[in-house]
Design a protein around this motif. Sequence first.
Motif, PDB file in Angstrom:
ATOM      1  N   VAL A  79       0.842  -1.198   0.000  1.00 59.74           N
ATOM      2  CA  VAL A  79       0.000   0.000   0.000  1.00 59.74           C
ATOM      3  C   VAL A  79       0.874   1.245   0.000  1.00 59.74           C
ATOM      4  N   TRP A 143      -4.072  -9.433  -5.222  1.00 62.49           N
ATOM      5  CA  TRP A 143      -4.177  -7.990  -5.434  1.00 62.49           C
ATOM      6  C   TRP A 143      -3.066  -7.437  -6.312  1.00 62.49           C
ATOM      7  N   LEU A 157      -6.931   5.693  -2.476  1.00 56.85           N
ATOM      8  CA  LEU A 157      -5.876   6.286  -1.652  1.00 56.85           C
ATOM      9  C   LEU A 157      -6.387   7.525  -0.930  1.00 56.85           C
ATOM     10  N   PHE A 160      -8.499   6.598   2.061  1.00 59.89           N
ATOM     11  CA  PHE A 160      -7.871   5.712   3.044  1.00 59.89           C
ATOM     12  C   PHE A 160      -7.434   6.525   4.260  1.00 59.89           C
ATOM     13  N   TYR A 164      -0.421   4.189   5.620  1.00 60.70           N
ATOM     14  CA  TYR A 164      -0.078   3.345   4.472  1.00 60.70           C
ATOM     15  C   TYR A 164       0.880   2.224   4.882  1.00 60.70           C
ATOM     16  N   CYS A 169      -3.473  -4.780   1.218  1.00 55.38           N
ATOM     17  CA  CYS A 169      -4.113  -4.414  -0.046  1.00 55.38           C
ATOM     18  C   CYS A 169      -5.627  -4.551   0.043  1.00 55.38           C
ATOM     19  N   LEU A 172      -7.127  -1.382   1.374  1.00 56.17           N
ATOM     20  CA  LEU A 172      -7.134  -0.281   0.413  1.00 56.17           C
ATOM     21  C   LEU A 172      -8.083  -0.534  -0.748  1.00 56.17           C
TER      22      LEU A 172
END
Length: 208
Positions: A79, A143, A157, A160, A164, A169, A172
């Motif tokens: 991510v 993913w 993103l 989110f 990170y 994944c 996200l």
Amino acid sequence: MTASRVSGIGAILLVGGRSHRLGGGIKPLLEVGGSTLFARSMDALTDAGCAPITVVGPVLDAAMPVRWVREDPPFAGPVAGIAAALAGDGALPDDASPEPEWMLLLAGDLPRVGLLVSRLVAAAASASGADAHVFTADGHPQWLAGIYRTAALRAALAAFTAEYAGASCRALLGDLAISWLGDEDGITADIDTPADLARIRAELEEKP
């Protein structure tokens, strides 16, 4: 089928893992079937007409016509790598052409990446309204073997709220409208262990 059948395809290739189960080293530089995993990925992405190509991780070959970025902090996971690749206008090529409609998102240790990319590009060229086309293997989402609408990646993103670094994944990407592609012939198999490496090398050597 090439990227010319859709409104452009870019690529994010993640090559920054630690390779713990292989005893360390730089996994994408392992050689299988007569070339490194990184070279196989680059051949597949170039053949598909991908532009731009962003590689997330340490610089493996400075002569390659790609954009190199690093996740923050290094080894922070996929991510963080996706975020680094799409930071700001990072997905735009140098000539400021329109951003590609689609973005391949690939792990750097996929030995059958050529066949994988061709199937993903074909899926993107279909009439589907999905945000992404992603492979599954044994019922598990792969993913990092998928093709995503670039706008959908950016929106995911932006929405989110977690860190990170270390995020999954699924966290996200799991809310995207995804068209799942079953992996019936093992093309998403990656290399995590010495046994995986030995098996893949044997299988590729058997090919005519």
